[in-house]
Design an enzyme around this catalytic site. Structure first.
Site, PDB file in Angstrom:
ATOM      1  N   TYR A 136       0.535  -1.156  -0.508  1.00  0.00           N
ATOM      2  CA  TYR A 136       0.013   0.291  -0.142  1.00  0.00           C
ATOM      3  C   TYR A 136       0.727   1.179   0.134  1.00  0.00           C
ATOM      4  O   TYR A 136       1.844   1.412   0.945  1.00  0.00           O
ATOM      5  CB  TYR A 136      -1.099   0.236   1.127  1.00  0.00           C
ATOM      6  CG  TYR A 136      -1.819   1.490   1.219  1.00  0.00           C
ATOM      7  CD1 TYR A 136      -3.041   1.026   0.589  1.00  0.00           C
ATOM      8  CD2 TYR A 136      -1.352   2.209   2.182  1.00  0.00           C
ATOM      9  CE1 TYR A 136      -4.355   2.190   0.891  1.00  0.00           C
ATOM     10  CE2 TYR A 136      -2.338   3.380   1.871  1.00  0.00           C
ATOM     11  CZ  TYR A 136      -3.129   3.621   1.564  1.00  0.00           C
ATOM     12  OH  TYR A 136      -3.891   4.621   1.383  1.00  0.00           O
ATOM     13  N   GLU A 224      -3.439   7.248  -4.557  1.00  0.00           N
ATOM     14  CA  GLU A 224      -3.858   5.631  -3.698  1.00  0.00           C
ATOM     15  C   GLU A 224      -3.159   5.638  -4.180  1.00  0.00           C
ATOM     16  O   GLU A 224      -4.426   5.165  -5.415  1.00  0.00           O
ATOM     17  CB  GLU A 224      -4.794   6.157  -2.989  1.00  0.00           C
ATOM     18  CG  GLU A 224      -5.482   4.727  -1.543  1.00  0.00           C
ATOM     19  CD  GLU A 224      -5.962   3.988  -1.179  1.00  0.00           C
ATOM     20  OE1 GLU A 224      -6.398   4.659   0.223  1.00  0.00           O
ATOM     21  OE2 GLU A 224      -6.607   3.837  -1.701  1.00  0.00           O
TER      22      GLU A 224
END
Length: 429
Positions: A136, A224
């Protein structure tokens, strides 16, 4: 116990496929994919991707992704047919056609959308990457420091929200003017989170530099990547991405704002933006019109305190015109969920009599039948009372906010019960 009503913040959001195309223009590693509006288009896209992938791999799977402005698509479901998940892996074009037929035209419900959901108008068919590891990575505005925040975790993927917080590492840097201003040590710090080898470290540095470049060039509030994958060859690849843009940057980000899919926005918010209204749609049944964001929040908190539910956040500001007030009333009048309206004005810059004139104009033009509670204090309040008394409209007036909230909640409850019992009740005469 007093309950605070949280208002979501809204930024321009792009679809995954739009962000993917944008990332490709920066030479970031994005798997091949195609956007599709019909099951037949999805079938043809899958066939093409599988054929092209066969040149590189012994076999190629594809992923079908619902294009809706919400997170948690993989754990969602479609309201109309109960089909689980907005993300499916398929090994044949026939499977892709079947999955897309169950997604397109239907409403995806996730934890983030609530019961209203988001309509799926398109699916993104993309080559599947078999990953050794899912990471992530995100960049966001750090409002505490006035700089940028970087969030990294070696445990990425759809379960990121449930992962051990100890795996999530956060870093802050000063707001740079350009990528060259960024201290190189940040790349080393993020790389250590992932435990990468030297080749992967170079790949990560290249990806992160380009992410910073995109973030700064687009006035982003969030960029993101989840997951940032490590494929079977050991290379980093971006498998899913999200980009949010600050609404206030529209004047200099025309090309990006032109990409926005307004079908994913609530029609009331789209209409309100046309008239310069600060409006956020909620799922309650009491329409609110207030001057001042803080007062609007307090008004909604009181409604919740008395077991009611606000239908919107609406701040008309201190200089609302007649036309803006009429436009606000029109939106609440057309909203089938709104059963009563609470107008709360604390007049300083604004004048109570001018607000009332706008309300009367709206009631006259629209022929509204929904009951309205009017709470006013401040400049020209006596003149406002006189206008209401002489208008012939049955507006319930008070200077007490508690009383106004209670009345609005009671009226909305009465009308909701009457609607459920198919009884016609008129509280405006």
């Amino acid at each position: 116990m007093f309950r605070f009503h949280r208002i979501p913040k809204y930024f321009l959001s792009l679809h995954e496929y739009q962000t993917a195309e944008f990332f490709k223009s920066f030479q970031l590693p994005i798997p091949p994919g195609r956007i599709c509006k019909t099951p037949d288009e999805a079938y043809k896209a899958a066939l093409k991707i599988i054929q092209e992938g066969s040149d590189r791999n012994s076999f190629t799977d594809v992923v079908v992704k619902a294009q809706c402005h919400t997170g948690g698509r993989g754990k969602g479901y479609f309201k109309e047919n109960g089909f689980n998940s907005g993300i499916h892996i398929a090994s044949t074009p026939e499977d892709v056609k079947e999955y897309s037929s169950k997604m397109l035209g239907n409403t995806l419900i996730t934890k983030q959308t609530g019961s209203l959901g988001k309509k799926c108008e398109m699916v993104y068919v993309v080559e599947r990457n078999f990953l050794r590891k899912e990471l992530y990575l995100s960049i966001l505005l750090d409002r505490n420091t006035g700089g940028l925040g970087i969030v990294a975790s070696e445990k990425g993927g759809i379960h990121i929200e449930e992962s051990d917080p100890n795996y999530i590492k956060k870093f802050s840097i000063e707001m740079p003017n350009n990528v060259e201003d960024i201290d190189f040590t940040i790349y080393e710090k993020v790389s250590k989170v992932y435990k990468l080898n030297p080749i992967q470290q170079n790949q990560l540095t290249d990806i992160l530099k380009k992410m910073f470049d995109i973030f700064l060039q687009t006035d982003a509030t969030l960029l993101e990547i989840n997951p940032l994958g490590i494929d079977l060859q050991g290379n980093l690849i971006i498998c899913d991405q999200k980009l949010n843009i600050d609404d206030n940057s529209q004047f200099r980000q025309h090309a990006i704002f032109h990409m926005e899919d307004i079908r994913q926005k609530d029609w009331k918010e789209v209409e309100a933006s046309k008239h310069g209204l600060n409006y956020i749609a909620l799922d309650g049944n009491i329409g609110c019109m207030v001057n001042g964001a803080g007062l609007a929040m307090a008004t909604m908190d009181l409604i919740k305190q008395y077991e009611g539910s606000p239908a919107n956040f609406l701040d008309v500001g201190g200089k609302a015109t007649d036309q803006e007030i009429v436009s606000a009333l029109k939106i609440m009048d057309k909203d089938p969920n709104v059963e009563a309206i609470l107008v709360n004005i604390f007049a300083g810059i604004a004048r109570c009599d001018q607000i009332v004139l706008g309300l009367l104009k709206g009631l006259t033009v629209l022929g509204m039948k929904k009951p309205m509670v009017l709470r006013m204090k401040g400049t020209k309040v006596e003149e406002a009372k006189k206008l209401i008394d002489e208008s012939g409209f049955n507006m319930m007036f008070t200077e007490d906010l508690d009383e106004a909230a209670k009345k609005a909640v009671r009226m909305a409850a009465i009308l909701r019960l009457a609607k459920e019992a198919n009884i016609n009740v008129n509280l405006t005469s």
